[in-house]
Write a protein that holds these residues in place. Sequence first.
Motif, PDB file in Angstrom:
ATOM      1  N   GLU A  90     -31.213  19.801 -10.849  1.00  0.00           N
ATOM      2  CA  GLU A  90     -29.993  20.371 -10.274  1.00  0.00           C
ATOM      3  C   GLU A  90     -30.126  20.573  -8.768  1.00  0.00           C
ATOM      4  OE1 GLU A  90     -27.093  20.670 -11.753  1.00  0.00           O
ATOM      5  OE2 GLU A  90     -28.057  19.811 -13.524  1.00  0.00           O
ATOM      6  N   LYS A  91     -31.319  20.962  -8.308  1.00  0.00           N
ATOM      7  CA  LYS A  91     -31.537  21.141  -6.872  1.00  0.00           C
ATOM      8  C   LYS A  91     -31.436  19.813  -6.134  1.00  0.00           C
ATOM      9  CE  LYS A  91     -33.936  25.363  -6.020  1.00  0.00           C
ATOM     10  NZ  LYS A  91     -35.026  26.023  -5.358  1.00  0.00           N
ATOM     11  N   ILE A 140     -29.604  17.230  -7.078  1.00  0.00           N
ATOM     12  CA  ILE A 140     -28.191  16.866  -7.099  1.00  0.00           C
ATOM     13  C   ILE A 140     -27.420  17.689  -6.067  1.00  0.00           C
ATOM     14  CG2 ILE A 140     -26.098  16.859  -8.528  1.00  0.00           C
ATOM     15  CD1 ILE A 140     -27.946  16.199 -10.922  1.00  0.00           C
ATOM     16  N   GLN A 141     -27.764  18.943  -5.885  1.00  0.00           N
ATOM     17  CA  GLN A 141     -27.080  19.796  -4.916  1.00  0.00           C
ATOM     18  C   GLN A 141     -27.305  19.321  -3.480  1.00  0.00           C
ATOM     19  OE1 GLN A 141     -28.502  23.737  -5.623  1.00  0.00           O
ATOM     20  NE2 GLN A 141     -27.396  23.986  -7.545  1.00  0.00           N
ATOM     21  N   ASN A 142     -28.414  18.674  -3.194  1.00  0.00           N
ATOM     22  CA  ASN A 142     -28.724  18.237  -1.835  1.00  0.00           C
ATOM     23  C   ASN A 142     -27.914  17.032  -1.385  1.00  0.00           C
ATOM     24  OD1 ASN A 142     -30.610  20.193  -1.181  1.00  0.00           O
ATOM     25  ND2 ASN A 142     -32.266  19.064  -2.143  1.00  0.00           N
ATOM     26  N   PHE A 143     -27.317  16.283  -2.292  1.00  0.00           N
ATOM     27  CA  PHE A 143     -26.555  15.101  -1.925  1.00  0.00           C
ATOM     28  C   PHE A 143     -25.128  15.480  -1.556  1.00  0.00           C
ATOM     29  CE2 PHE A 143     -30.074  12.833  -3.556  1.00  0.00           C
ATOM     30  CZ  PHE A 143     -30.005  11.585  -2.971  1.00  0.00           C
ATOM     31  N   PRO A 144     -24.612  14.902  -0.482  1.00  0.00           N
ATOM     32  CA  PRO A 144     -23.257  15.268  -0.061  1.00  0.00           C
ATOM     33  C   PRO A 144     -22.179  14.765  -1.018  1.00  0.00           C
ATOM     34  CG  PRO A 144     -24.135  13.529   1.340  1.00  0.00           C
ATOM     35  CD  PRO A 144     -25.242  13.968   0.429  1.00  0.00           C
ATOM     36  N   GLU A 145     -22.404  13.630  -1.673  1.00  0.00           N
ATOM     37  CA  GLU A 145     -21.417  13.108  -2.608  1.00  0.00           C
ATOM     38  C   GLU A 145     -22.021  13.014  -4.002  1.00  0.00           C
ATOM     39  OE1 GLU A 145     -18.920   9.788  -1.535  1.00  0.00           O
ATOM     40  OE2 GLU A 145     -19.828   9.832   0.460  1.00  0.00           O
ATOM     41  N   PHE A 192     -24.215  12.609 -11.457  1.00  0.00           N
ATOM     42  CA  PHE A 192     -24.616  11.401 -10.752  1.00  0.00           C
ATOM     43  C   PHE A 192     -24.454  11.608  -9.258  1.00  0.00           C
ATOM     44  CE2 PHE A 192     -22.993  10.067 -14.909  1.00  0.00           C
ATOM     45  CZ  PHE A 192     -24.105   9.430 -15.398  1.00  0.00           C
ATOM     46  N   ILE A 193     -25.363  11.021  -8.503  1.00  0.00           N
ATOM     47  CA  ILE A 193     -25.261  11.094  -7.057  1.00  0.00           C
ATOM     48  C   ILE A 193     -24.723   9.771  -6.530  1.00  0.00           C
ATOM     49  CG2 ILE A 193     -27.072  12.804  -6.738  1.00  0.00           C
ATOM     50  CD1 ILE A 193     -29.045  10.588  -6.248  1.00  0.00           C
ATOM     51  N   LYS A 194     -23.937   9.856  -5.438  1.00  0.00           N
ATOM     52  CA  LYS A 194     -23.342   8.649  -4.857  1.00  0.00           C
ATOM     53  C   LYS A 194     -24.148   8.320  -3.587  1.00  0.00           C
ATOM     54  CE  LYS A 194     -18.602   9.198  -6.414  1.00  0.00           C
ATOM     55  NZ  LYS A 194     -17.202   9.271  -5.959  1.00  0.00           N
ATOM     56  N   ILE A 195     -24.476   7.060  -3.477  1.00  0.00           N
ATOM     57  CA  ILE A 195     -25.184   6.600  -2.279  1.00  0.00           C
ATOM     58  C   ILE A 195     -24.410   5.420  -1.693  1.00  0.00           C
ATOM     59  CG2 ILE A 195     -27.451   7.367  -3.086  1.00  0.00           C
ATOM     60  CD1 ILE A 195     -28.003   4.439  -3.847  1.00  0.00           C
ATOM     61  N   PRO A 196     -24.632   5.132  -0.394  1.00  0.00           N
ATOM     62  CA  PRO A 196     -23.932   3.985   0.193  1.00  0.00           C
ATOM     63  C   PRO A 196     -24.365   2.696  -0.494  1.00  0.00           C
ATOM     64  CG  PRO A 196     -24.984   5.338   1.884  1.00  0.00           C
ATOM     65  CD  PRO A 196     -25.429   5.857   0.565  1.00  0.00           C
TER      66      PRO A 196
END
Length: 93
Positions: free
Chosen positions: A72-73, A75-80, A85-89
């Motif tokens: 969870e920590k 996931i919280q660090n990612f802006p999107e 799920f985390i979004k990356i470019p």
Amino acid sequence: MIINDKIVHDTAMLARIKIDDVELFKREMQKIVDYFEILSELDVSDETPMYNPIETPTTLRGNDVICFENTEKIIQNFPEKEERFIKIPGIHK
């Protein structure tokens, strides 16, 4: 070894680069080749080959699976993010 236009063309093709100033490239490449020719004149027959600059053997880590319990920590660090799920470019255009 003399650096000619064919060698420059082949090098550019293999490296997939465009060379704007061919004459400058030939001069610089010729300097490198000349330096290696000087090095090839050295007598190293009495030298022991060195395959690695570090003499001590490398210790590799074990092949153990370690689960990170606080996802969870991360996931919280990612802006999107979207749900868990985390979004990356993207890497493709």
